[in-house]
Design a protein around this motif. Structure first.
Motif, PDB file in Angstrom:
ATOM      1  N   SER A 113     -13.864 -30.801  11.347  1.00  0.00           N
ATOM      2  CA  SER A 113     -14.296 -30.900   9.954  1.00  0.00           C
ATOM      3  C   SER A 113     -13.665 -29.781   9.149  1.00  0.00           C
ATOM      4  O   SER A 113     -13.753 -28.612   9.537  1.00  0.00           O
ATOM      5  N   PRO A 114     -13.035 -30.088   8.003  1.00  0.00           N
ATOM      6  CA  PRO A 114     -12.455 -29.034   7.161  1.00  0.00           C
ATOM      7  C   PRO A 114     -13.490 -28.033   6.676  1.00  0.00           C
ATOM      8  O   PRO A 114     -13.169 -26.872   6.440  1.00  0.00           O
ATOM      9  N   MET A 115     -14.763 -28.454   6.536  1.00  0.00           N
ATOM     10  CA  MET A 115     -15.804 -27.557   6.056  1.00  0.00           C
ATOM     11  C   MET A 115     -16.169 -26.494   7.090  1.00  0.00           C
ATOM     12  O   MET A 115     -16.829 -25.515   6.770  1.00  0.00           O
ATOM     13  N   LEU A 116     -15.763 -26.696   8.331  1.00  0.00           N
ATOM     14  CA  LEU A 116     -16.101 -25.744   9.391  1.00  0.00           C
ATOM     15  C   LEU A 116     -14.986 -24.753   9.676  1.00  0.00           C
ATOM     16  O   LEU A 116     -15.122 -23.921  10.570  1.00  0.00           O
ATOM     17  N   VAL A 117     -13.884 -24.827   8.943  1.00  0.00           N
ATOM     18  CA  VAL A 117     -12.763 -23.936   9.224  1.00  0.00           C
ATOM     19  C   VAL A 117     -13.151 -22.482   8.982  1.00  0.00           C
ATOM     20  O   VAL A 117     -12.914 -21.605   9.824  1.00  0.00           O
ATOM     21  N   ALA A 118     -13.762 -22.193   7.831  1.00  0.00           N
ATOM     22  CA  ALA A 118     -14.115 -20.813   7.502  1.00  0.00           C
ATOM     23  C   ALA A 118     -15.144 -20.225   8.471  1.00  0.00           C
ATOM     24  O   ALA A 118     -14.937 -19.128   9.007  1.00  0.00           O
ATOM     25  N   PRO A 119     -16.271 -20.907   8.731  1.00  0.00           N
ATOM     26  CA  PRO A 119     -17.213 -20.334   9.706  1.00  0.00           C
ATOM     27  C   PRO A 119     -16.644 -20.249  11.106  1.00  0.00           C
ATOM     28  O   PRO A 119     -16.983 -19.328  11.861  1.00  0.00           O
ATOM     29  N   SER A 120     -15.781 -21.180  11.487  1.00  0.00           N
ATOM     30  CA  SER A 120     -15.155 -21.094  12.808  1.00  0.00           C
ATOM     31  C   SER A 120     -14.236 -19.880  12.889  1.00  0.00           C
ATOM     32  O   SER A 120     -14.197 -19.178  13.909  1.00  0.00           O
ATOM     33  N   ALA A 121     -13.490 -19.616  11.819  1.00  0.00           N
ATOM     34  CA  ALA A 121     -12.629 -18.438  11.797  1.00  0.00           C
ATOM     35  C   ALA A 121     -13.462 -17.158  11.837  1.00  0.00           C
ATOM     36  O   ALA A 121     -13.094 -16.185  12.508  1.00  0.00           O
ATOM     37  N   SER A 122     -14.601 -17.163  11.117  1.00  0.00           N
ATOM     38  CA  SER A 122     -15.493 -15.990  11.175  1.00  0.00           C
ATOM     39  C   SER A 122     -16.019 -15.775  12.581  1.00  0.00           C
ATOM     40  O   SER A 122     -16.133 -14.641  13.051  1.00  0.00           O
ATOM     41  N   ALA A 123     -16.356 -16.879  13.262  1.00  0.00           N
ATOM     42  CA  ALA A 123     -16.821 -16.770  14.644  1.00  0.00           C
ATOM     43  C   ALA A 123     -15.740 -16.175  15.534  1.00  0.00           C
ATOM     44  O   ALA A 123     -16.014 -15.336  16.405  1.00  0.00           O
ATOM     45  N   ALA A 124     -14.486 -16.593  15.321  1.00  0.00           N
ATOM     46  CA  ALA A 124     -13.382 -16.053  16.115  1.00  0.00           C
ATOM     47  C   ALA A 124     -13.194 -14.558  15.843  1.00  0.00           C
ATOM     48  O   ALA A 124     -12.931 -13.771  16.762  1.00  0.00           O
ATOM     49  N   LEU A 125     -13.335 -14.140  14.587  1.00  0.00           N
ATOM     50  CA  LEU A 125     -13.192 -12.721  14.261  1.00  0.00           C
ATOM     51  C   LEU A 125     -14.340 -11.900  14.844  1.00  0.00           C
ATOM     52  O   LEU A 125     -14.141 -10.765  15.296  1.00  0.00           O
ATOM     53  N   LEU A 126     -15.542 -12.466  14.839  1.00  0.00           N
ATOM     54  CA  LEU A 126     -16.672 -11.767  15.455  1.00  0.00           C
ATOM     55  C   LEU A 126     -16.486 -11.672  16.969  1.00  0.00           C
ATOM     56  O   LEU A 126     -16.927 -10.700  17.593  1.00  0.00           O
ATOM     57  N   ALA A 127     -15.853 -12.665  17.564  1.00  0.00           N
ATOM     58  CA  ALA A 127     -15.530 -12.581  18.990  1.00  0.00           C
ATOM     59  C   ALA A 127     -14.576 -11.418  19.247  1.00  0.00           C
ATOM     60  O   ALA A 127     -14.711 -10.689  20.239  1.00  0.00           O
ATOM     61  N   ASN A 128     -13.623 -11.226  18.337  1.00  0.00           N
ATOM     62  CA  ASN A 128     -12.712 -10.096  18.475  1.00  0.00           C
ATOM     63  C   ASN A 128     -13.413  -8.771  18.227  1.00  0.00           C
ATOM     64  O   ASN A 128     -13.017  -7.749  18.794  1.00  0.00           O
ATOM     65  N   LEU A 129     -14.448  -8.778  17.392  1.00  0.00           N
ATOM     66  CA  LEU A 129     -15.247  -7.568  17.206  1.00  0.00           C
ATOM     67  C   LEU A 129     -15.955  -7.187  18.511  1.00  0.00           C
ATOM     68  O   LEU A 129     -15.965  -6.014  18.910  1.00  0.00           O
ATOM     69  N   ALA A 130     -16.531  -8.174  19.184  1.00  0.00           N
ATOM     70  CA  ALA A 130     -17.164  -7.910  20.477  1.00  0.00           C
ATOM     71  C   ALA A 130     -16.142  -7.421  21.487  1.00  0.00           C
ATOM     72  O   ALA A 130     -16.403  -6.494  22.272  1.00  0.00           O
ATOM     73  N   SER A 131     -14.959  -8.037  21.474  1.00  0.00           N
ATOM     74  CA  SER A 131     -13.895  -7.610  22.386  1.00  0.00           C
ATOM     75  C   SER A 131     -13.465  -6.182  22.090  1.00  0.00           C
ATOM     76  O   SER A 131     -13.162  -5.404  23.009  1.00  0.00           O
ATOM     77  N   LEU A 132     -13.457  -5.803  20.805  1.00  0.00           N
ATOM     78  CA  LEU A 132     -13.085  -4.443  20.433  1.00  0.00           C
ATOM     79  C   LEU A 132     -14.111  -3.430  20.939  1.00  0.00           C
ATOM     80  O   LEU A 132     -13.754  -2.329  21.376  1.00  0.00           O
ATOM     81  N   LEU A 133     -15.379  -3.800  20.899  1.00  0.00           N
ATOM     82  CA  LEU A 133     -16.419  -2.923  21.440  1.00  0.00           C
ATOM     83  C   LEU A 133     -16.229  -2.719  22.941  1.00  0.00           C
ATOM     84  O   LEU A 133     -16.367  -1.596  23.461  1.00  0.00           O
ATOM     85  N   LEU A 134     -15.904  -3.804  23.645  1.00  0.00           N
ATOM     86  CA  LEU A 134     -15.644  -3.693  25.081  1.00  0.00           C
ATOM     87  C   LEU A 134     -14.381  -2.870  25.343  1.00  0.00           C
ATOM     88  O   LEU A 134     -14.319  -2.082  26.299  1.00  0.00           O
ATOM     89  N   PHE A 135     -13.384  -3.038  24.480  1.00  0.00           N
ATOM     90  CA  PHE A 135     -12.140  -2.269  24.558  1.00  0.00           C
ATOM     91  C   PHE A 135     -12.428  -0.773  24.459  1.00  0.00           C
ATOM     92  O   PHE A 135     -11.934   0.037  25.255  1.00  0.00           O
TER      93      PHE A 135
END
Length: 410
Positions: A223-245
């Protein structure tokens, strides 16, 4: 014989029987016939304990007697209640009573689990019949097979001459990609796009942010309407990865973490800011019906694992060509595939004195840059131009912010 142990076993069995019997009584408070209630289950549990005291033959006789009682109960109530839950519960109570004599804690824990399962009859029935679709059930079974059947059978040692390709670890990547897709799918179904995807994204990032970027990219295509929240979810995943880093750096080389603290903090704040931007305008009506959509694609997960295997081989080849002097370059290249392994490598070199702290600090920035480059390409491939643009902007801003702070703090 330890009479203290016997007394405690009998008391545990009595508690288990009373708990299970109370739940059965409550469930049949509508006037339907009940063959085994509080007293019966308490007596069955005690019978199991006493029989176990007398020995295995006596316990077998007690279990057969309980089975005969259960069969009689079923014949008497099958016209009104054709289910077998009550009869199976009777046998389980006897078994738990016997177990209470030898493993009280385990028997008590299992008794609570049995009581919860009995009490949750209506919610479990609704969950399995109404909330879960056939497609979701197929996806869950496929994920379980990959994680619980295929993964344990794979070798845990390397299969290549350079000792970098471990089938078990590569298949873990496949399972993580699939699990991330399932987690995001469940989160979206449970609380909607505004909160479901971000929460799922952050939690999945502790397992694999690369898998998260790929998984949420695939789901954003629905769904095109889910692109922005999906991208935010991916960035938050990288935030968690950065904490582990950061945790890996601090564990291996506290000095390197201290030297990189401000750049890493800036990187985290930039990621959080970009993620918040994607969640500003997500109306509830934008959430599509996802019960018939696939939670993940096995082919997609396999492609990610193959790509990571190729990068691992490339990075090891570069390390062997350049030798110890090129360890930093090799680690940076390895960061394209596995950020945390590369972080451990640089931190170890710093702790052992093989790499100056100033160079190692910039090596940390280089790792973030190489990992961001790989994930940005993956975002475009998995989620398309808009999703890839948002994710790459967030990751690029993270690297630029960290580099500027590193320059400023010299």
């Amino acid at each position: 014989m330890d009479w203290n142990q016997v007394t405690q076993g009998l008391l545990s069995a009595l508690g288990i029987g009373l708990l299970i019997g109370a739940v059965r009584e409550r469930q049949h408070g509508n006037g339907r016939p009940l063959q085994a209630g509080v007293r019966t289950h308490a007596l069955l549990a005690l019978m199991g304990t006493v029989a176990m005291l007398l020995g295995p033959p006596a316990f077998l006789v007690a279990l057969l007697a309980a089975a005969a009682l259960a069969w009689t109960s079923y014949r008497a109530t099958s016209a009104d209640d054709p289910g077998l839950t009550g009869e199976i519960t009777m046998l389980t109570t006897v078994l738990l009573g016997g177990l209470a004599l030898q493993q009280r804690a385990l028997a008590a824990a299992l008794g609570v689990v049995v009581a919860i399962l009995l009490w949750a009859k209506a919610p479990l029935a609704r969950f399995s019949r109404e909330l879960i679709s056939d497609q979701e059930m197929r996806d869950a079974l496929l994920l379980a097979a990959c994680a619980l059947v295929v993964l344990p059978m794979l070798p845990v040692t390397a299969v290549d001459p350079w000792a970098v390709l471990v089938p078990y670890k590569l298949w873990q990547i496949v399972v993580l990609v699939m699990g991330t897709g399932m987690l995001g799918h469940v989160g979206l179904r449970a609380v909607g796009a505004r909160w479901g995807l971000p929460v799922a994204g952050f939690l999945s990032g502790f397992a694999s942010s690369t898998a998260s970027v790929a998984g949420f990219g695939r789901s954003s295509r629905a769904s095109p309407m889910l692109v922005a929240p999906s991208a935010s979810a991916a960035l938050l995943a990288n935030l968690a990865s950065l904490l582990l880093f950061a945790a890996i750096l601090g564990t291996t080389s506290p000095a390197l973490l201290q030297a990189s603290a401000w750049p890493l903090l800036t990187a985290a704040l930039v990621l959080l800011g970009f993620a918040a931007l994607g969640l500003r305008h997500v109306p509830d009506e934008s959430v599509p019906e996802t019960s018939t959509a696939k939670a993940f694609q096995l082919q997609h997960a396999l492609m990610i694992a193959v790509a990571i295997a190729a990068v691992l081989l490339l990075s090891e080849g570069l390390r062997r060509v350049f030798g110890q002097a090129g360890a930093l370059v090799g680690a940076t290249v390895a960061g394209l595939a596995e950020l945390h392994a590369a972080a451990a490598s640089i931190a170890s070199l710093t702790a052992s004195g093989g790499l100056e702290l100033g160079k190692a600090r910039w090596g940390v920035i280089a790792l973030l840059a190489s990992a961001s480059l790989a994930k940005s390409v993956l975002a475009f491939l998995s989620g398309g131009a808009r999703y890839g643009g948002i994710v790459s902007a967030g990751l690029g801003g993270m690297v630029i912010g960290a580099a500027l702070v590193a320059l400023g703090t010299g």
